[in-house]
Write an enzyme that holds these catalytic residues in place. Structure first.
Site, PDB file in Angstrom:
ATOM      1  N   TYR A 166      -3.594  -2.496 -10.078  1.00 24.51           N
ATOM      2  CA  TYR A 166      -3.028  -2.297  -8.523  1.00 24.51           C
ATOM      3  C   TYR A 166      -2.377  -3.326  -7.773  1.00 24.51           C
ATOM      4  O   TYR A 166      -1.456  -3.077  -7.162  1.00 24.51           O
ATOM      5  CB  TYR A 166      -4.346  -1.968  -8.132  1.00 24.51           C
ATOM      6  CG  TYR A 166      -4.474  -2.197  -6.539  1.00 24.51           C
ATOM      7  CD1 TYR A 166      -3.989  -0.933  -5.666  1.00 24.51           C
ATOM      8  CD2 TYR A 166      -4.933  -3.154  -5.831  1.00 24.51           C
ATOM      9  CE1 TYR A 166      -3.817  -0.903  -4.503  1.00 24.51           C
ATOM     10  CE2 TYR A 166      -4.912  -3.175  -4.508  1.00 24.51           C
ATOM     11  CZ  TYR A 166      -4.388  -2.156  -3.913  1.00 24.51           C
ATOM     12  OH  TYR A 166      -4.261  -2.143  -2.356  1.00 24.51           O
ATOM     13  N   SER A 218       0.925  -1.312   0.094  1.00 23.94           N
ATOM     14  CA  SER A 218       0.011   0.018   0.003  1.00 23.94           C
ATOM     15  C   SER A 218       0.734   1.214  -0.091  1.00 23.94           C
ATOM     16  O   SER A 218       0.300   2.211  -0.043  1.00 23.94           O
ATOM     17  CB  SER A 218      -0.871   0.051   1.202  1.00 23.94           C
ATOM     18  OG  SER A 218      -2.121  -0.854   0.830  1.00 23.94           O
ATOM     19  N   TYR A 275      -4.710   4.402   7.956  1.00 22.38           N
ATOM     20  CA  TYR A 275      -6.055   3.868   7.883  1.00 22.38           C
ATOM     21  C   TYR A 275      -6.693   4.235   9.208  1.00 22.38           C
ATOM     22  O   TYR A 275      -6.660   5.409   9.578  1.00 22.38           O
ATOM     23  CB  TYR A 275      -5.894   2.135   7.595  1.00 22.38           C
ATOM     24  CG  TYR A 275      -5.022   1.777   6.723  1.00 22.38           C
ATOM     25  CD1 TYR A 275      -5.539   2.278   5.343  1.00 22.38           C
ATOM     26  CD2 TYR A 275      -3.931   1.072   6.594  1.00 22.38           C
ATOM     27  CE1 TYR A 275      -4.901   1.793   4.406  1.00 22.38           C
ATOM     28  CE2 TYR A 275      -3.079   0.667   5.867  1.00 22.38           C
ATOM     29  CZ  TYR A 275      -3.592   1.046   4.478  1.00 22.38           C
ATOM     30  OH  TYR A 275      -2.866   0.779   3.455  1.00 22.38           O
ATOM     31  N   VAL A 305       1.476  -3.678   3.847  1.00 17.90           N
ATOM     32  CA  VAL A 305       1.335  -5.004   4.568  1.00 17.90           C
ATOM     33  C   VAL A 305       2.383  -5.862   4.213  1.00 17.90           C
ATOM     34  O   VAL A 305       2.799  -6.882   4.735  1.00 17.90           O
ATOM     35  CB  VAL A 305      -0.106  -5.927   4.066  1.00 17.90           C
ATOM     36  CG1 VAL A 305      -1.198  -5.328   4.673  1.00 17.90           C
ATOM     37  CG2 VAL A 305      -0.114  -6.268   2.682  1.00 17.90           C
ATOM     38  N   LYS A 331       0.457   3.700  -3.020  1.00 18.83           N
ATOM     39  CA  LYS A 331      -0.793   4.365  -3.229  1.00 18.83           C
ATOM     40  C   LYS A 331      -0.362   5.829  -3.205  1.00 18.83           C
ATOM     41  O   LYS A 331      -1.340   6.302  -4.385  1.00 18.83           O
ATOM     42  CB  LYS A 331      -2.138   3.988  -1.879  1.00 18.83           C
ATOM     43  CG  LYS A 331      -2.374   2.512  -1.981  1.00 18.83           C
ATOM     44  CD  LYS A 331      -3.204   2.258  -0.782  1.00 18.83           C
ATOM     45  CE  LYS A 331      -3.954   0.917  -0.955  1.00 18.83           C
ATOM     46  NZ  LYS A 331      -4.481   0.464   0.368  1.00 18.83           N
TER      47      LYS A 331
HETATM   48  N1  GLN Z   1      -2.078  -5.554  -2.136  1.00 18.11           N
HETATM   49  C1  GLN Z   1      -2.604  -5.239  -0.572  1.00 18.11           C
HETATM   50  C2  GLN Z   1      -4.057  -5.174  -0.656  1.00 18.11           C
HETATM   51  O1  GLN Z   1      -4.595  -4.529  -1.476  1.00 18.11           O
HETATM   52  C3  GLN Z   1      -2.219  -4.013  -0.025  1.00 18.11           C
HETATM   53  C4  GLN Z   1      -2.587  -3.615   1.192  1.00 18.11           C
HETATM   54  C5  GLN Z   1      -1.692  -2.894   1.941  1.00 18.11           C
HETATM   55  O2  GLN Z   1      -0.553  -2.829   2.000  1.00 18.11           O
HETATM   56  N2  GLN Z   1      -2.501  -2.350   3.098  1.00 18.11           N
HETATM   57  O3  GLN Z   1      -4.601  -5.924  -0.034  1.00 18.11           O
END
Ligand code: GLN
Length: 613
Positions: free
Chosen positions: A198, A73, A250, A268, A76
């Site tokens: 993505y 993420s 988040y 993550v 993003k």
């Molecule tokens: N690729 C992961 C997902 O969309 C990224 C989530 C994350 O890093 N919080 O579930």
């Protein structure tokens, strides 16, 4: 025998703090690896790296700083940045809101009123941002995305195919989000392509060092401090950092802001990236996650670093910087134009009517507001003032406006304004402003602006009955003062009067004694060429003053260049005649030396008075 002191390299304060924080957080072993993407569970759970990159590109790293892991993420904000650059902020805002959601990152939700994803840091917003990337075809859009990330990292980043394949084969929830977005018309292209891209962007391999440089690029207003390449415009960098501040962590965003206080983004894969705008970027890698999907050690390390390095972005050490470094009148710090006694008397009495304000530091709103207010309060008493910006760093657009307006306002009320601005920080150069422009006269140094102010004071206060003496005969020169008439004409015969054209060099720097010069008319400038290529004036001398004494009396060469600033008339006593006087007329020589010594002391006194400022 005493052993010599061992040259143990000291780690330095910053490296020492980074090492302490690393050691402290390494004991933390709680949290779980993300396993909903099967391949993510294949990493070393105790891997740990901590990296700091300053906004000018110095990197402090400890631990597994070159181990690769997937960005997840943390991609993003960078895809959001590219969407903003491709489509413009308004078009992006029409599809993605910027409100913190307070929900987990993978919530299948839209704002019930706007029917848009709540922000670009949760999956719904991120998949929408991915759908907004320009490109000829899917491959080109992916390529542009990778190149954008690479500009932030300062090296070519590539995808981790195994992690991508793993997420692509299990990512039904994200597909559900993509289809929801398509059905609400938020995505108007193929949702599968947006979701697939993505997944690919999330699988980009990075090291902790890469993330630190990416963070430092955001800290440095979008310019990569290591490669010097621009990755994003300053305005869009501000937008990306704003969203990171409110939404980057988040549903832990509120706690993060209050305990760490830095715009940030977690992934993550175990990475966290945090930014202190204008100062540093921080990256941590440790794959065990807490319940929000944020790295446990990452959060702990950021908290600790923020505390020890005082990085919280709302931490204020003092209120508005004092922008005025010092201020003084032209009587206290005269220009290097040596004035005659009458002028000196006028300036001593009325010099307080012209003031110099030296500003320093970066001129942001608050500092400029305070400086402008103080100058405005005092200006009522003044005939002229100087605002010296030569020590100022950045000048914000609002500060430029305030200073321009201040100058214009003062000029209208009868106080003339000089701006010392050698680097044109206000956007005006010496020649770009007309002398009648109310925004003031621009000068490249304080000395010439001070002279300009002195002239204004002199024009106003010089007694009109005292003639301005601009031309002397040899016998009128103060070096001849109170000699009896016969001595006077005897000594005058030794001198030869000659004229020098404006701009001509009278004595080169380093040249041998060439005479004792009495100035009868015009102005002579003594100066030197400095490293910046400009000729710096040490002093300007005028009628009634003299030069060449030191080479003549001590035998040292001219230490500086002597140049005619205007057309000049001088009386010169040649070295041969000067030497001959010792035998032929010792009493005349003594009288001359006494008068020259008095002039030299007067000059030294003026120089010492100016030296404090
Ligand atoms: N690729 C992961 C997902 O969309 C990224 C989530 C994350 O890093 N919080 O579930």
């Amino acid at each position: 025998m005493v052993a010599p002191l061992a040259a143990v390299p000291q780690p330095g304060v910053v490296a020492g703090i980074v090492a302490d924080v690393y050691e402290l957080c390494a004991t933390e072993r709680s949290g779980e690896l993300a396993d909903y993407i099967p391949e993510l569970a294949a990493v070393q759970p105790d891997s740990f790296a901590l990296c700091l990159a300053t906004a000018d590109g110095k990197i402090y790293a400890i631990g597994d700083a070159t181990t690769t892991f997937t960005i997840q993420s943390i991609s993003k904000p960078f895809t959001y940045a590219l969407a903003l650059a491709d489509r413009g902020p308004a078009a992006v805002a029409a599809r993605i809101d910027v409100e913190p959601s307070g929900e987990p990152f993978n919530e299948i939700s839209l704002d019930p009123i706007t029917e848009r994803p709540r922000n670009p840091m949760i999956n719904a917003g991120a998949i929408t941002a991915a759908s907004l990337i320009d490109g000829r075809d899917p491959a080109d859009r992916l390529e542009r995305t990778l190149r954008c990330y690479s500009r932030f990292a300062g090296r070519d980043l590539t995808m981790n195919e195994a992690v991508y394949a793993s997420e692509a084969s299990t990512g039904y929830r994200n597909r559900a989000i993509g289809y929801m977005l398509r059905s609400f018309g938020i995505i108007d292209s193929d949702p599968d392509e947006a979701v697939d891209r993505y997944f690919r962007q999330c699988s980009v391999d990075v090291t902790c060092r890469d993330l630190a440089v990416m963070a430092a690029t955001l800290a440095n207003n979008g310019m990569n401090p290591v490669s010097r390449e621009r990755a994003l415009s300053p305005a869009l960098t501000e937008q990306v950092l704003s969203v990171m501040t409110t939404c980057g962590m988040y549903n832990a965003a509120g706690d993060w802001v209050s305990t760490v206080g830095l715009p940030a983004k977690s992934g993550v894969g175990g990475g966290i990236l945090a930014v202190l705008p204008g100062q540093i970027g921080i990256a941590v890698y440790s794959p065990r996650l807490d319940a929000h999907g944020n790295s446990v050690r990452g959060v702990a390390a950021c908290r600790e670093l923020s505390k020890r390095l005082e990085l919280h972005f709302l931490h204020v050490t003092r209120a508005a910087q004092a922008a005025i470094r010092s201020e003084y009148t032209v009587a206290e710090a005269p220009s290097r134009l040596r004035r005659n006694t009458d002028e000196m008397a006028v300036l001593a009495e009325h010099g307080h009517r012209a003031r110099v304000y030296e500003l320093h530091g970066d001129l942001q709103f608050a500092g400029a507001e305070r400086a402008v207010r103080i100058i405005e309060e005092q200006a009522g008493e003044l005939a002229a003032l100087v605002i010296d910006l030569h020590r100022v760093g950045e000048v914000s657009a609002i500060a430029v406006r305030m200073l321009d307006e201040l100058a214009a306002e003062l000029t209208v009320t009868g106080c003339q304004v000089a701006i010392v601005d050698p680097d044109a920080k206000l956007g005006h150069t010496v020649s770009s402003l007309d002398p009648s422009d109310p925004r003031g006269r621009v000068f490249v140094d304080r000395d010439t602006s001070t002279e300009w102010c002195e002239n204004i004071v002199l024009a106003e206060y010089r007694p009109s009955d005292v003639p301005v003496c601009t031309s002397l005969t040899v016998e009128d020169h103060p070096a001849f003062a109170s000699l009896d008439p016969s001595e006077c004409s005897r000594l005058a015969k030794e001198f030869e009067v000659c004229t020098i054209a404006r701009g001509e060099v009278v004595a080169e720097r380093g040249s041998a004694r060439s005479g004792l010069y009495l100035i009868l008319e015009g102005r002579v400038r003594i100066g030197f060429e400095a490293a910046d290529g400009r000729n710096h004036r040490l002093v300007t001398l005028s009628a009634g003053m003299s030069f060449g004494e030191i080479p003549m009396l001590i035998g040292e060469p001219f230490a500086n260049e002597v140049r005619a600033e205007t057309g000049v008339r001088v009386a010169v006593l040649s070295p041969a005649r000067f030497d001959r006087l010792t035998e032929q007329a010792p009493h005349l020589k003594l009288a001359l030396l006494q008068r020259l010594a008095a002039g030299a002391y007067a000059q030294m006194d003026a120089a010492v008075r100016g030296a404090d400022y």
